[in-house]
Design a protein around this motif. Structure first.
Motif, PDB file in Angstrom:
ATOM      1  N   VAL A   5       7.534   5.789  -1.727  1.00 24.60           N
ATOM      2  CA  VAL A   5       6.094   5.398  -1.681  1.00 24.60           C
ATOM      3  C   VAL A   5       5.333   4.995  -0.842  1.00 24.60           C
ATOM      4  O   VAL A   5       4.269   5.332   0.611  1.00 24.60           O
ATOM      5  N   ILE A   6       6.617   4.849   0.571  1.00 24.76           N
ATOM      6  CA  ILE A   6       5.891   3.827   1.686  1.00 24.76           C
ATOM      7  C   ILE A   6       5.773   4.805   2.859  1.00 24.76           C
ATOM      8  O   ILE A   6       4.948   4.516   3.559  1.00 24.76           O
ATOM      9  N   MET A   7       7.364   5.976   2.581  1.00 20.89           N
ATOM     10  CA  MET A   7       6.968   7.278   3.482  1.00 20.89           C
ATOM     11  C   MET A   7       5.091   7.806   3.185  1.00 20.89           C
ATOM     12  O   MET A   7       4.854   8.414   4.174  1.00 20.89           O
ATOM     13  N   TYR A  11       2.522   8.412   5.725  1.00 18.57           N
ATOM     14  CA  TYR A  11       2.257   9.737   6.235  1.00 18.57           C
ATOM     15  C   TYR A  11       0.831   9.986   6.481  1.00 18.57           C
ATOM     16  O   TYR A  11      -0.142  10.355   7.804  1.00 18.57           O
ATOM     17  N   SER A  12       0.050   9.391   5.154  1.00 17.68           N
ATOM     18  CA  SER A  12      -1.653   9.318   5.155  1.00 17.68           C
ATOM     19  C   SER A  12      -1.962   8.875   6.356  1.00 17.68           C
ATOM     20  O   SER A  12      -2.812   9.002   6.656  1.00 17.68           O
ATOM     21  N   LEU A  13      -2.026   7.849   6.479  1.00 18.79           N
ATOM     22  CA  LEU A  13      -2.012   6.522   8.468  1.00 18.79           C
ATOM     23  C   LEU A  13      -1.697   7.324   9.353  1.00 18.79           C
ATOM     24  O   LEU A  13      -3.051   7.465  10.045  1.00 18.79           O
ATOM     25  N   LEU A  14      -0.866   8.181   9.449  1.00 22.43           N
ATOM     26  CA  LEU A  14      -0.458   8.728  10.799  1.00 22.43           C
ATOM     27  C   LEU A  14      -1.391  10.136  10.487  1.00 22.43           C
ATOM     28  O   LEU A  14      -1.804  10.525  12.015  1.00 22.43           O
ATOM     29  N   SER A  24       4.256  12.672  15.330  1.00 21.97           N
ATOM     30  CA  SER A  24       3.530  12.191  13.614  1.00 21.97           C
ATOM     31  C   SER A  24       5.196  12.378  13.225  1.00 21.97           C
ATOM     32  O   SER A  24       6.292  11.078  12.148  1.00 21.97           O
ATOM     33  N   ALA A  25       5.998  13.534  12.671  1.00 17.79           N
ATOM     34  CA  ALA A  25       6.814  14.059  12.007  1.00 17.79           C
ATOM     35  C   ALA A  25       8.208  12.885  12.292  1.00 17.79           C
ATOM     36  O   ALA A  25       9.146  12.210  11.903  1.00 17.79           O
ATOM     37  N   ILE A 170       2.665  -1.700  -3.731  1.00 12.31           N
ATOM     38  CA  ILE A 170       3.398  -1.078  -2.941  1.00 12.31           C
ATOM     39  C   ILE A 170       2.111  -0.978  -1.848  1.00 12.31           C
ATOM     40  O   ILE A 170       2.494  -1.468  -0.690  1.00 12.31           O
ATOM     41  N   ILE A 171       2.175   0.005  -1.586  1.00 12.15           N
ATOM     42  CA  ILE A 171       0.298   0.573  -1.175  1.00 12.15           C
ATOM     43  C   ILE A 171      -0.686  -0.878  -1.003  1.00 12.15           C
ATOM     44  O   ILE A 171      -0.641  -0.717   0.367  1.00 12.15           O
ATOM     45  N   PHE A 172      -1.086  -1.392  -1.728  1.00 12.59           N
ATOM     46  CA  PHE A 172      -1.882  -2.673  -1.071  1.00 12.59           C
ATOM     47  C   PHE A 172      -1.125  -3.456  -0.290  1.00 12.59           C
ATOM     48  O   PHE A 172      -1.875  -4.163   0.754  1.00 12.59           O
ATOM     49  N   LEU A 173       0.332  -3.725  -1.267  1.00  8.01           N
ATOM     50  CA  LEU A 173       1.336  -4.733  -0.096  1.00  8.01           C
ATOM     51  C   LEU A 173       1.609  -4.079   1.489  1.00  8.01           C
ATOM     52  O   LEU A 173       1.358  -4.907   2.250  1.00  8.01           O
TER      53      LEU A 173
END
Length: 183
Positions: A5-7, A11-14, A24-25, A170-173
């Motif tokens: 979830v964190i990765m 990834y979505s931000l990048l 990004s990779a 997790i995404i919200f935090l």
């Protein structure tokens, strides 16, 4: 689950940045390795980390990756590092749940289509999260029942609910952590 979830969020931000996919990779792989080192390389996180790094390596070299092969490769690497992890029930459950998620992803990605608006894309994402959680529970249910001598009827809905809520939290935090320096 948490590392993925964190990765995925990173990834979505990048993806929205102006960075080339190769840069990004490299950033994603570095972050993944640092995160694994900080948490002490537990087997479940190591499995997720190896799968993520294989995906980022494919992105770095302009190649595609396949989930079943990545899962098998991560199992081989973990067994080479620690042969006794084969007997670890948390590792077994981790691999089974990943197998369920990969299988569900292959089934439902074939039905993916272009979305007209944010609501359609968001709805599809929520449904996929629920389906993936359900697939993980289904793939581990019989093994858990055999290993623990039974399974509680409340464990399945409780797992589905808490897994889904924890992914959203997790995404919200992470968003709060990223935005906290801005006031």
């Amino acid at each position: 689950m948490h590392l993925s979830v964190i990765m995925g969020a990173l990834y979505s931000l990048l993806r929205f940045s102006s960075l080339k996919p190769r840069y990004s990779a490299v950033i994603l792989t570095s972050f993944c390795l640092i995160y694994l080192a900080v948490i002490g390389f537990p087997v479940a996180a190591l499995r997720a980390g190896i799968i993520c790094i294989i995906g980022y390596g494919a992105m770095l070299f302009g190649r595609s990756t396949e989930g079943y092969t990545s899962l098998a490769f991560s199992a081989i690497v973990i067994c080479v590092i620690s042969p006794y992890s084969v007997l670890d029930i948390s590792a077994q459950l981790s691999f089974l749940s990943s197998l369920g998620i990969i299988t569900a992803t292959y089934i439902f990605n074939s039905r993916q289509r272009a979305y007209k608006n944010f609501f359609e894309k968001f709805s599809y994402t929520v449904i996929i999260l629920l389906i993936n959680n359900f697939a993980a529970v289904v793939f581990t249910c019989l093994f858990a029942a055999d290993s623990f001598g039974g399974i509680s009827l409340t464990s399945v809905p409780a797992t589905l609910l808490t897994s889904f809520v924890s992914e959203i939290l997790i995404i919200f935090l992470l968003a709060l952590i990223v935005l906290s320096p801005f006031g």
